[in-house]
Design a protein around this motif. Structure first.
Motif, PDB file in Angstrom:
ATOM      1  N   GLU A  30      -3.852 -14.289   4.931  1.00 59.57           N
ATOM      2  CA  GLU A  30      -5.288 -14.491   4.973  1.00 59.57           C
ATOM      3  C   GLU A  30      -5.764 -14.985   3.611  1.00 59.57           C
ATOM      4  O   GLU A  30      -5.697 -14.252   2.624  1.00 59.57           O
ATOM      5  N   ALA A  31      -6.212 -16.238   3.567  1.00 62.01           N
ATOM      6  CA  ALA A  31      -6.717 -16.796   2.316  1.00 62.01           C
ATOM      7  C   ALA A  31      -8.138 -16.290   2.047  1.00 62.01           C
ATOM      8  O   ALA A  31      -8.478 -15.946   0.930  1.00 62.01           O
ATOM      9  N   ASP A  32      -8.951 -16.264   3.098  1.00 57.67           N
ATOM     10  CA  ASP A  32     -10.294 -15.687   3.039  1.00 57.67           C
ATOM     11  C   ASP A  32     -10.698 -15.356   4.479  1.00 57.67           C
ATOM     12  O   ASP A  32      -9.881 -15.476   5.388  1.00 57.67           O
ATOM     13  N   ALA A  33     -11.932 -14.973   4.691  1.00 63.53           N
ATOM     14  CA  ALA A  33     -12.374 -14.508   6.011  1.00 63.53           C
ATOM     15  C   ALA A  33     -12.228 -15.557   7.111  1.00 63.53           C
ATOM     16  O   ALA A  33     -12.087 -15.203   8.281  1.00 63.53           O
ATOM     17  N   ILE A  34     -12.232 -16.834   6.744  1.00 63.79           N
ATOM     18  CA  ILE A  34     -12.154 -17.883   7.770  1.00 63.79           C
ATOM     19  C   ILE A  34     -10.972 -18.836   7.584  1.00 63.79           C
ATOM     20  O   ILE A  34     -10.868 -19.827   8.288  1.00 63.79           O
ATOM     21  N   THR A  35     -10.100 -18.536   6.659  1.00 63.61           N
ATOM     22  CA  THR A  35      -8.964 -19.425   6.401  1.00 63.61           C
ATOM     23  C   THR A  35      -7.663 -18.630   6.405  1.00 63.61           C
ATOM     24  O   THR A  35      -7.545 -17.620   5.728  1.00 63.61           O
ATOM     25  N   THR A  36      -6.717 -19.104   7.188  1.00 67.09           N
ATOM     26  CA  THR A  36      -5.379 -18.517   7.241  1.00 67.09           C
ATOM     27  C   THR A  36      -4.384 -19.584   6.842  1.00 67.09           C
ATOM     28  O   THR A  36      -4.494 -20.741   7.255  1.00 67.09           O
ATOM     29  N   LYS A  59       0.834  -1.200   0.000  1.00 66.29           N
ATOM     30  CA  LYS A  59       0.000   0.000   0.000  1.00 66.29           C
ATOM     31  C   LYS A  59       0.872   1.255   0.000  1.00 66.29           C
ATOM     32  O   LYS A  59       0.653   2.187  -0.788  1.00 66.29           O
ATOM     33  N   GLU A  60       1.882   1.270   0.856  1.00 65.96           N
ATOM     34  CA  GLU A  60       2.754   2.435   0.984  1.00 65.96           C
ATOM     35  C   GLU A  60       3.614   2.660  -0.259  1.00 65.96           C
ATOM     36  O   GLU A  60       3.727   3.777  -0.759  1.00 65.96           O
ATOM     37  N   LYS A  61       4.219   1.612  -0.773  1.00 69.59           N
ATOM     38  CA  LYS A  61       5.174   1.754  -1.876  1.00 69.59           C
ATOM     39  C   LYS A  61       4.533   1.784  -3.265  1.00 69.59           C
ATOM     40  O   LYS A  61       5.052   2.437  -4.170  1.00 69.59           O
ATOM     41  N   LEU A  62       3.410   1.050  -3.420  1.00 72.18           N
ATOM     42  CA  LEU A  62       2.816   0.921  -4.746  1.00 72.18           C
ATOM     43  C   LEU A  62       1.379   1.428  -4.838  1.00 72.18           C
ATOM     44  O   LEU A  62       0.819   1.500  -5.935  1.00 72.18           O
ATOM     45  N   GLY A  63       0.776   1.722  -3.681  1.00 70.99           N
ATOM     46  CA  GLY A  63      -0.621   2.126  -3.690  1.00 70.99           C
ATOM     47  C   GLY A  63      -1.558   0.968  -4.009  1.00 70.99           C
ATOM     48  O   GLY A  63      -2.702   1.172  -4.402  1.00 70.99           O
ATOM     49  N   VAL A  64      -1.087  -0.257  -3.818  1.00 69.87           N
ATOM     50  CA  VAL A  64      -1.841  -1.461  -4.151  1.00 69.87           C
ATOM     51  C   VAL A  64      -2.444  -2.063  -2.892  1.00 69.87           C
ATOM     52  O   VAL A  64      -1.756  -2.220  -1.878  1.00 69.87           O
ATOM     53  N   ASP A  65      -3.742  -2.406  -2.978  1.00 67.75           N
ATOM     54  CA  ASP A  65      -4.371  -3.137  -1.875  1.00 67.75           C
ATOM     55  C   ASP A  65      -4.060  -4.613  -2.036  1.00 67.75           C
ATOM     56  O   ASP A  65      -4.198  -5.175  -3.120  1.00 67.75           O
ATOM     57  N   PHE A  66      -3.610  -5.219  -0.948  1.00 67.95           N
ATOM     58  CA  PHE A  66      -3.230  -6.630  -0.960  1.00 67.95           C
ATOM     59  C   PHE A  66      -3.810  -7.278   0.286  1.00 67.95           C
ATOM     60  O   PHE A  66      -4.076  -6.607   1.282  1.00 67.95           O
ATOM     61  N   ARG A  67      -3.958  -8.566   0.236  1.00 68.29           N
ATOM     62  CA  ARG A  67      -4.462  -9.314   1.400  1.00 68.29           C
ATOM     63  C   ARG A  67      -3.527  -9.159   2.597  1.00 68.29           C
ATOM     64  O   ARG A  67      -2.356  -8.802   2.452  1.00 68.29           O
ATOM     65  N   ARG A  68      -3.995  -9.496   3.785  1.00 71.85           N
ATOM     66  CA  ARG A  68      -3.126  -9.485   4.959  1.00 71.85           C
ATOM     67  C   ARG A  68      -2.115 -10.618   4.794  1.00 71.85           C
ATOM     68  O   ARG A  68      -2.485 -11.776   4.586  1.00 71.85           O
TER      69      ARG A  68
END
Length: 128
Positions: free
Chosen positions: A86-92, A43-52
């Motif tokens: 974080e793969a999805d809301a309930i899977t890590t 986010k900081e370097k590229l302005g790209v939203d990425f998963r946790r």
């Protein structure tokens, strides 16, 4: 293709898993030396939203010195990377470098250390 990582998919929230990983690693003699928050960096370097997504640089000092005393180039595999994302809301997903496939194959003299690191990482993370 050789798989250079051990991988676990967990039905658990990212924050819960991320909080447990360092304590599990510590039980096996590892310390977390570095922590990279990939989401924040992108986010900081590229302005790209990425998963946790976090990369933990872990080290077991006793095994590290053993490997370095055999071969100074072993340092390129240190610290050992452990990834939590974080793969999805309930899977890590948790992954760790497979030192048998990397360090142990680079120098035959490091096979015993690579196997020990592998066993310890596996024990720590498979119990999440």
């Amino acid at each position: 293709m050789v798989d250079y990582a051990m991988k676990w998919s967990l039905r658990a929230r990212f924050d819960d898993v991320l909080a447990r990983v360092p304590e599990r690693l510590q039980r096996e003699g590892f310390i977390v030396m570095t922590r990279v928050d990939v989401k924040a960096t992108m986010k900081e370097k590229l302005g790209v939203d990425f998963r946790r997504y976090q990369i933990l640089g872990t080290c077991n000092p006793n095994l590290a010195i053993e490997a370095l005393q055999v071969d100074l180039t072993a340092g390129v595999w240190m610290p050992c990377s452990v990834v939590v994302y974080e793969a999805d809301a309930i899977t890590t997903v948790v992954m760790a470098i497979d030192t048998v496939e990397t360090l142990g194959k680079a120098d035959p003299r490091l096979v015993a250390v690579a196997e020990d690191v592998h066993k310890r990482l596996h024990r720590a993370l498979s119990g999440l």
